[in-house]
Each structure stands twice: as C-alpha cells, then as structure tokens.
Design an enzyme around this catalytic site. Structure first.
Site, PDB file in Angstrom:
ATOM      1  N   HIS A 163       0.806  -1.222   0.000  1.00 25.96           N
ATOM      2  CA  HIS A 163       0.000   0.000   0.000  1.00 25.96           C
ATOM      3  C   HIS A 163       0.842   1.276   0.000  1.00 25.96           C
ATOM      4  O   HIS A 163       0.320   2.352  -0.293  1.00 25.96           O
ATOM      5  CB  HIS A 163      -0.936   0.019   1.214  1.00 25.96           C
ATOM      6  N   ARG A 168       6.883  -6.054   3.026  1.00 28.12           N
ATOM      7  CA  ARG A 168       5.668  -6.652   2.466  1.00 28.12           C
ATOM      8  C   ARG A 168       5.633  -6.356   0.969  1.00 28.12           C
ATOM      9  O   ARG A 168       5.676  -5.201   0.550  1.00 28.12           O
ATOM     10  CB  ARG A 168       4.407  -6.101   3.137  1.00 28.12           C
ATOM     11  N   ASP A 210      16.599  -9.727  -3.805  1.00 28.46           N
ATOM     12  CA  ASP A 210      17.862  -9.274  -4.385  1.00 28.46           C
ATOM     13  C   ASP A 210      18.249  -7.889  -3.865  1.00 28.46           C
ATOM     14  O   ASP A 210      19.439  -7.559  -3.780  1.00 28.46           O
ATOM     15  CB  ASP A 210      17.774  -9.255  -5.912  1.00 28.46           C
ATOM     16  N   GLN A 238       0.257 -13.785   4.866  1.00 27.76           N
ATOM     17  CA  GLN A 238      -0.891 -13.134   5.485  1.00 27.76           C
ATOM     18  C   GLN A 238      -2.187 -13.883   5.264  1.00 27.76           C
ATOM     19  O   GLN A 238      -2.495 -14.315   4.142  1.00 27.76           O
ATOM     20  CB  GLN A 238      -1.045 -11.710   4.939  1.00 27.76           C
ATOM     21  N   GLU A 260      -5.991 -12.916   5.460  1.00 26.39           N
ATOM     22  CA  GLU A 260      -6.799 -11.708   5.546  1.00 26.39           C
ATOM     23  C   GLU A 260      -8.058 -11.790   4.676  1.00 26.39           C
ATOM     24  O   GLU A 260      -8.501 -10.792   4.117  1.00 26.39           O
ATOM     25  CB  GLU A 260      -5.969 -10.475   5.183  1.00 26.39           C
ATOM     26  N   ASP A 309      -8.718  -6.099   5.967  1.00 25.34           N
ATOM     27  CA  ASP A 309      -9.181  -6.818   4.784  1.00 25.34           C
ATOM     28  C   ASP A 309     -10.069  -7.986   5.166  1.00 25.34           C
ATOM     29  O   ASP A 309     -11.015  -8.324   4.442  1.00 25.34           O
ATOM     30  CB  ASP A 309      -7.992  -7.301   3.959  1.00 25.34           C
TER      31      ASP A 309
END
Length: 270
Positions: A56, A81, A95, A163, A165, A191
């Site tokens: 987000h 995340r 990486d 997660q 959700e 969520d």
C-alpha cells in the site's frame, strides 16, 4: 574477504529458542512513507521490527533498498511486504537485500507453497525446491558475490511470513500455517473484515473472534503468529489471546494524528 550479511537481528533472533519472543510479545510498526529518513527515525525508536509496506505504500525497489540501508544501523528487524504473491516481485525484493518477506492475501496451502518456492533457489538434486531467479552476483542480497556459498545457504537467511486476511483463508488457516517453509502467519483484520461484509469494522466482535481463532490454529501448528492492531486496547487483547507479534502503528498515521493534535492545540476549530 568474506562479508557478513548484517548485524541486525534476524527473524530467528526474535522468535527462535531463547529469543525475545519467548519472553514477551514482539512489537513493530508500518513504514509507509517510503523515505529513508522516516525509516531511520522509526528504527531508532526502539521497536523490535519495522514493516515496510510495498503493498500500500507508494514506493518500490530503490526506496526499499534505501530504507533497508537506513534501518541496518539499528537493532531492528526489517520486514518487507510485497504487493502480491509473485515470484518476480519477491525475487526483486530479496535481491535488494530483504531477509524477511511478508506476502499478502494467501488464501490456501497451495498459495503458501508458491510463496515458499518464490523465496528459495532451485537446489542440486531438487530443482522443484524453489523458483527464485539466480542473480546473486549482481545483487545486494549476496553483497555482490561476497557472501560465501550464498546460493546454497540463502534459505538460512530468508524468512517468510504469509498473510491471512480473507474469509476464504480463515477456512484454511491450519493448512496454511502447516506448510513447510512458512515461518509465520500475519493477520490483517481490515481486509478480513471487508471480506466478511464488515468493511471498516476490524474491531467488530465477529472479526475479533475470527482473529483469535486463527491465532489459536496457527499456534497449534507450532508457528509464529502476528496481527495488525493500531488500537492499543485491541492490540493488548490479541496479545492476551497468544499473538507472538503485533504491528501497532504506521509512520503516516502517527504523522497525521500528531499534526492534527498540534494544530488543534493552537488553531480554533470550527
């Protein structure tokens, strides 16, 4: 000369035998701003972990790498995340030097297994063990080829959080947690509430009950479980329910509420 990956705590330092997680619940916060200065300020606050939100937050690889470097000076675990369960995006973040990855919206064991493969390289004799693309000599992850045997040892450094959700994921919580290679499960009540028809009601009793049940299900699989809870009373309730780690705030939310409070102290409100 061999180079060590980091002096920062690893996921295992926080949650392994004799770790902080055995003594108390681990606490952290979201980093959504994307700036290295914000990340460094929050890293110096004393949290156990910082969760950079590539899902987000409005930033990506160059910003993630800059934030990782800023946080590296502090005794704080850096978690990234990714936007989705994508082997390409996960490869890029690994990486860039991330060692703990969080994958959102994992709905069943098959999707959890995909995430596990994405963080692992194919191994001699077992190419199916992973699908991570090989570019360690070009990347910060292996310090540009300076980490001995990185390709065969990368799984020792990388930890995976998935997660739960969604209402679908609730039904598969135990199976998701039971996937080999999943180190922890993180619950997203916002969520989850939306998927249950309770948009914006993450503290609704039905949502809270579901979160507590998943906490119990994950712990029954012997895995680490965490939850997002900006409301302090709710966070403490989840700690009492057995959550091993809690995300208790976000840089942008703290800035928004703090500036509002400061303005209100000096400017008449209509």
């Amino acid at each position: 000369m061999p180079v060590h990956l980091s002096a920062q705590p690893s996921f295992k330092d926080l949650f392994g035998p004799g770790s902080v997680g055995e003594k108390r619940t681990v606490a952290g916060m979201f980093i959504c701003d994307g700036g290295a200065t914000s990340a460094e300020i929050c890293a110096g606050a004393g949290f156990d972990f910082l969760l950079m939100d590539g899902e987000h937050g409005s930033f990506w690889l160059e910003s993630i790498q800059a934030q990782l470097r800023a946080i590296a000076a502090y005794h704080t675990l850096a978690v990234v995340r990714v936007p989705e369960n994508s082997e390409v995006l996960i490869k890029q973040v690994l990486d860039a030097g991330a060692q703990t990855i969080m994958v959102p919206m994992v709905n069943d064991a098959a999707e959890a297994q995909e995430a596990v493969k994405a963080v692992r390289y194919p191994q001699p004799g077992n190419p199916a063990a992973g699908v991570r693309g090989v570019g360690s000599a070009l990347a910060r992850s292996a310090r540009w080829g300076r980490i001995p045997d990185y390709l065969t040892r990368a799984h020792e450094f990388v930890s995976l959080i998935v997660q739960i959700e969604s209402a679908t994921a609730l039904r598969h919580a135990s199976a998701i947690a039971g996937v080999e290679g999943v180190d922890a499960v993180f619950l997203g009540p916002s969520d989850l509430a939306a998927s249950m028809g309770l948009l914006g009601q993450q503290t609704h009793p039905t949502v809270v009950s579901a979160v507590k049940q998943v906490i119990a299900d994950v712990k029954a699989q012997g895995k680490v479980v965490g939850v997002n809870a900006f409301d302090q009373a709710q966070a403490r309730a989840y700690i009492e329910a057995g959550a091993d780690f809690v995300n208790v705030g976000a840089d942008v939310a703290l800035l928004a509420r703090g500036t509002e409070a400061l303005a209100a102290a000096f400017i008449p409100q209509d």
